[in-house]
Design a protein around this motif. Sequence first.
Motif, PDB file in Angstrom:
ATOM      1  N   ASP A  52     -31.535 -12.454   0.705  1.00  0.00           N
ATOM      2  CA  ASP A  52     -32.696 -13.047   1.362  1.00  0.00           C
ATOM      3  C   ASP A  52     -32.285 -13.886   2.571  1.00  0.00           C
ATOM      4  O   ASP A  52     -32.984 -13.892   3.595  1.00  0.00           O
ATOM      5  CB  ASP A  52     -33.473 -13.916   0.373  1.00  0.00           C
ATOM      6  CG  ASP A  52     -34.119 -13.100  -0.740  1.00  0.00           C
ATOM      7  OD1 ASP A  52     -34.279 -11.871  -0.550  1.00  0.00           O
ATOM      8  OD2 ASP A  52     -34.450 -13.683  -1.790  1.00  0.00           O
TER       9      ASP A  52
ATOM     10  N   ARG B 220     -31.567 -23.572  -6.902  1.00  0.00           N
ATOM     11  CA  ARG B 220     -30.468 -22.601  -7.006  1.00  0.00           C
ATOM     12  C   ARG B 220     -29.202 -23.297  -7.481  1.00  0.00           C
ATOM     13  O   ARG B 220     -29.133 -24.517  -7.590  1.00  0.00           O
ATOM     14  CB  ARG B 220     -30.204 -21.950  -5.644  1.00  0.00           C
ATOM     15  CG  ARG B 220     -31.431 -21.348  -4.997  1.00  0.00           C
ATOM     16  CD  ARG B 220     -31.829 -20.033  -5.641  1.00  0.00           C
ATOM     17  NE  ARG B 220     -32.986 -19.443  -4.988  1.00  0.00           N
ATOM     18  CZ  ARG B 220     -33.360 -18.174  -5.127  1.00  0.00           C
ATOM     19  NH1 ARG B 220     -32.660 -17.359  -5.904  1.00  0.00           N
ATOM     20  NH2 ARG B 220     -34.426 -17.717  -4.508  1.00  0.00           N
TER      21      ARG B 220
ATOM     22  N   LEU C  82     -30.765 -14.570  -3.486  1.00  0.00           N
ATOM     23  CA  LEU C  82     -30.810 -15.349  -2.260  1.00  0.00           C
ATOM     24  C   LEU C  82     -29.705 -14.917  -1.291  1.00  0.00           C
ATOM     25  O   LEU C  82     -29.843 -15.085  -0.084  1.00  0.00           O
ATOM     26  CB  LEU C  82     -30.671 -16.844  -2.577  1.00  0.00           C
ATOM     27  CG  LEU C  82     -30.831 -17.810  -1.399  1.00  0.00           C
ATOM     28  CD1 LEU C  82     -32.213 -17.695  -0.770  1.00  0.00           C
ATOM     29  CD2 LEU C  82     -30.554 -19.253  -1.855  1.00  0.00           C
TER      30      LEU C  82
END
Length: 214
Positions: free
Chosen positions: A110, A8, A107
């Motif tokens: 998440d 990421r 994310l």
Amino acid sequence: MATLFSGRVLIRNNSDQDELDTEHQLSRRLENRLVLLFFGAGSCPRCQEFAPVLKDFFVRLTDEFYVVRSAQLALVYVSQDPTEEEQDEFLRDMPKKWLFLPFQDDLRMDLGRQFSVERLPAVVVLKPGGDVLMRDATDEIRRLGPACFANWQEAAELLDRSFLEPEDLDDSAPRSLTELLRRRKYRVDNAPLGGPGGGDMGGDCGEGGACGLF
């Protein structure tokens, strides 16, 4: 800790918005540190009220104006803002050393499911190895301010390796009675949190400014 964001991009909250997009860069910013995941949103009144408290907490531990040496601490803002403009506005006056995920990165949502975040604001405290030290430290930060970092540091057995002899690194015995008490206070069940879950996670601010998730 860097493995949580492996593959990421994290962005520094400075004027250039420097990107940390390699494993080496992420490790330099996150390894051997306590990491705070700050879940918030600019549209949440409670987040707006808590943000200056968290900002002061972070600055007093990391700014050279207050400390000789910055604490081993990193903060990642996990935006729950509905738009990128609101995210940018919320971060405008926050410390330059804060990190955040790109708005387009799923994310953001998440992580809320992974760490079972149900209300905003929330501050999840992670040990250097990625285990949860506190599921939500907002109340403790309000009550104790920067003083709670010493408790976390000792409970997490955070090592200041530059000042330790090599033989001390593997010593896991409690160094004091207070350390033993802190370990017990901050002991968290390491069972998997949350679940795969589907759909987006969004904030729902009800009466009194309380923002719930899901």
